[in-house]
Design an enzyme around this catalytic site. Sequence first.
Site, PDB file in Angstrom:
ATOM      1  CG  HIS A  27      -8.174 -22.752 -17.752  1.00  0.00           C
ATOM      2  ND1 HIS A  27      -9.546 -22.779 -17.723  1.00  0.00           N
ATOM      3  CD2 HIS A  27      -7.829 -23.023 -19.041  1.00  0.00           C
ATOM      4  CE1 HIS A  27     -10.012 -23.038 -18.936  1.00  0.00           C
ATOM      5  NE2 HIS A  27      -8.985 -23.203 -19.748  1.00  0.00           N
ATOM      6  CB  CYS A  43      -0.928  -0.013   1.218  1.00  0.00           C
ATOM      7  SG  CYS A  43      -1.960   1.472   1.355  1.00  0.00           S
ATOM      8  CB  CYS A  86     -12.143 -25.265 -16.948  1.00  0.00           C
ATOM      9  SG  CYS A  86     -11.232 -24.651 -15.528  1.00  0.00           S
ATOM     10  CB  CYS A  94      -0.434   1.732   5.635  1.00  0.00           C
ATOM     11  SG  CYS A  94      -1.480   0.542   4.756  1.00  0.00           S
TER      12      CYS A  94
END
Length: 816
Positions: free
Chosen positions: A776, A164, A298, A167
């Site tokens: 996947h 971040c 899938c 922070c």
Amino acid sequence: MSQSPGKTLNSEGGLYVCMNTFLAFGREHVERHFRKTGQSVYMHLKRHVREKVRGASGGALPKRRNSKIFLDLDTDDDLNSDDYEYEDEAKLVIFPDHYEIALPNIEELPALVTIACDAVLSSKSPYRKQDPDTWENELPVSKYANNLTQLDNGVRIPPSGWKCARCDLRENLWLNLTDGSVLCGKWFFDSSGGNGHALEHYRDMGYPLAVKLGTITPDGADVYSFQEEEPVLDPHLAKHLAHFGIDMLHMHGTENGLRDNDIKPRVSEWEVIQETGTKLKPMYGPGYTGLKNLGNSCYLSSVMQAIFSIPEFQRAYVGNLPRIFDYSPLDPTQDFNTQMTKLGHGLLSGQYSKPPVKSELIEQVMKEEHKPQQNGISPRMFKAFVSKSHPEFSSNRQQDAQEFFLHLVNLVERNRIGSENPSDVFRFLVEERIQCCQTRKVRYTERVDYLMQLPVAMEAATNKDELIAYELTRREAEANRRPLPEVVRAKIPFSACLQAFSEPENVDDFWSSALQAKSAGVKTSRFASFPEYLVVQIKKFTFGLDWVPKKFDVSIDMPDLLDINHLRARGLQPGEEELPDISPPIVIPDDSKDRLMNQFIDPSDIDESSVMQLAEMGFPLEACRKAVYFTGNMGAEVAFNWIIVHMEEPDFAEPLTMPGYGGAASAGASVFGATGLDNQPPEEIVAIITSMGFHRNQAIQALRATNNNLERALDWIFSHPEFEEDSDFVIEMENNANANIISEAKPEGPRVKDGSGMYELFAFISHMGTSTMSGHYVCHIKKEGRWVIYNDHKVCASERPPKDLGYMYFYRRIPS
């Protein structure tokens, strides 16, 4: 809710909706439903799709007859584009004369009929009603996506080391799609998550859209609109991410934004397995039909493509299509065999995999936009049925293909078609030999299994020096926030993995009756029988020291021809002394087996999540089902105690079969000598039906068609007035009944199809990503002498099948 595989409003002939059951049928099946039920009123729905005529010279634009879509069903993506328009048509059809009444028709139809028609036309998909939160397509498209402003400030987002900007937090991070700021989200209910700096940045700057880092995959990402205050879809997400140097097609999602977001080590895996960069030729015709991705489905698509490439499954379901459809329950959406047959027909018939006609190809080439159209069929109804009551498969999250394979085998076992059971082709016996370390005596037991789990022998990697150098470079790059090096994949010889499978395993806690106590021993597993089709799972997934799932990035030279004859069980050898067969002195309070038996608990209520927890410990799947059943769904821990008590019993790994349910849990040898699904239904239920005035044969057939469910059996009888005409079916049932009497007198062992241990590879399923819960799945199948890749709805001739990167391998026995 279409009962015809692959049929939608756009299909030739449209859909016919029964105005009594509100089930939808294609033109080729509506007559069967009429004959079966006597229902004569159907609503015929058809959508006419045409390309828009552009320019003044093109003539007047056609007008839409209706201002809304009739049903919330699958539609082609092209319908939402600017290039197409559609005209909807609806009418009532009265059978058998096919008398048609155009809709709307307020003047001629009674008010109640008009209300019913309006209700059908305005209804939503039942699948969205079942679990609206699981359908990604329910998210609205953000009104800011089309004209989003992106600052040209030179920001580039690295593949790792996110933090971040306001922070020190390194999780729950959001990338603002306007200026590229990386900021933390807000606090969650459990006081974790972030300090809300992403929201503060929106309030300061007004930049509306942000994407969560760690969720970006080739299929999409989590996008939030601060202005609209809800999750949204960004149809231009790939373009918006590319602005900040993120190639969406080469990303994979992770649970956190600190570890495992080094995208480079996974780029090659995605590219190699999907054969990216090669010009793949689309395949059309029977057996070359794809399956639409419903959002992380899938794993299901890959398994079902492999399953329906096996002749025994083709014959059991598609070959029995007329009988299965004719004798399905009144509501076929709740019948496993009907749904399997429907899906199999859709994949194998070729009706939903046709090449574009020549005129369309010429037009596409002239426009320089040739894109082969492979829409595939939607497995929504099938997924809804096979996953119901299962906490994992009923969600919209990615799942383990191996776990789904075992779940499917379970369903096939529990819903046998007469004496047929196609899952027998996977079934084999494992001989387990345990030698007590103190007495040196041995114990031989057998259990049933459906796949061979092959460990990854990482210590046998042939490129260890290269792996060590890569790891040092990777750590240095990560520490200094530099781009990570290209992946170095561990190369493991298949022979090493096969040797690891057959090596003795230490058993620290088994009951040694010779010592009247628990003892240490050595266990060795071998094949007591070789199945007709051998499924091999590479155990690529494990847990790190921090209990975070991880995946071995390995390349294994899996053979096209596999010989495992040397793994054949040998039985008790000369000079070996058997351990006395005495059960351990462990008693579970309140004999749950008898208690639950007397209450006739429905086996369909078994807690599958507890079953899978036990199965992951290495216990046979059928034993896990029995343990959970006989302990009243009280959780995996209680069921584990049941396993410890009963694991030495000879029928420990046999399928659960309960009297009163006709073997509703699964067919096979009985726990208490009860009969399986191919035997006579319970006499007490038969007596109830015959006491109502129905013939005995009628009662037996109805119960067999409905898994011995009394209420459904009565519905079945009322919907099959033609029963007495089907004498062949009655004769077959009587023959089965006679055979069952013999089998009760002489119990047989587990059903196995033993033979040679020589196999050839014909299919494999590969996984891309870092966990079975993300990534996947893609399937490769060898058909007509060449490999074919099945990547959801896309079916193409494979140019470079990545046989060394597979997760599940399917071998068929070579006739000796």
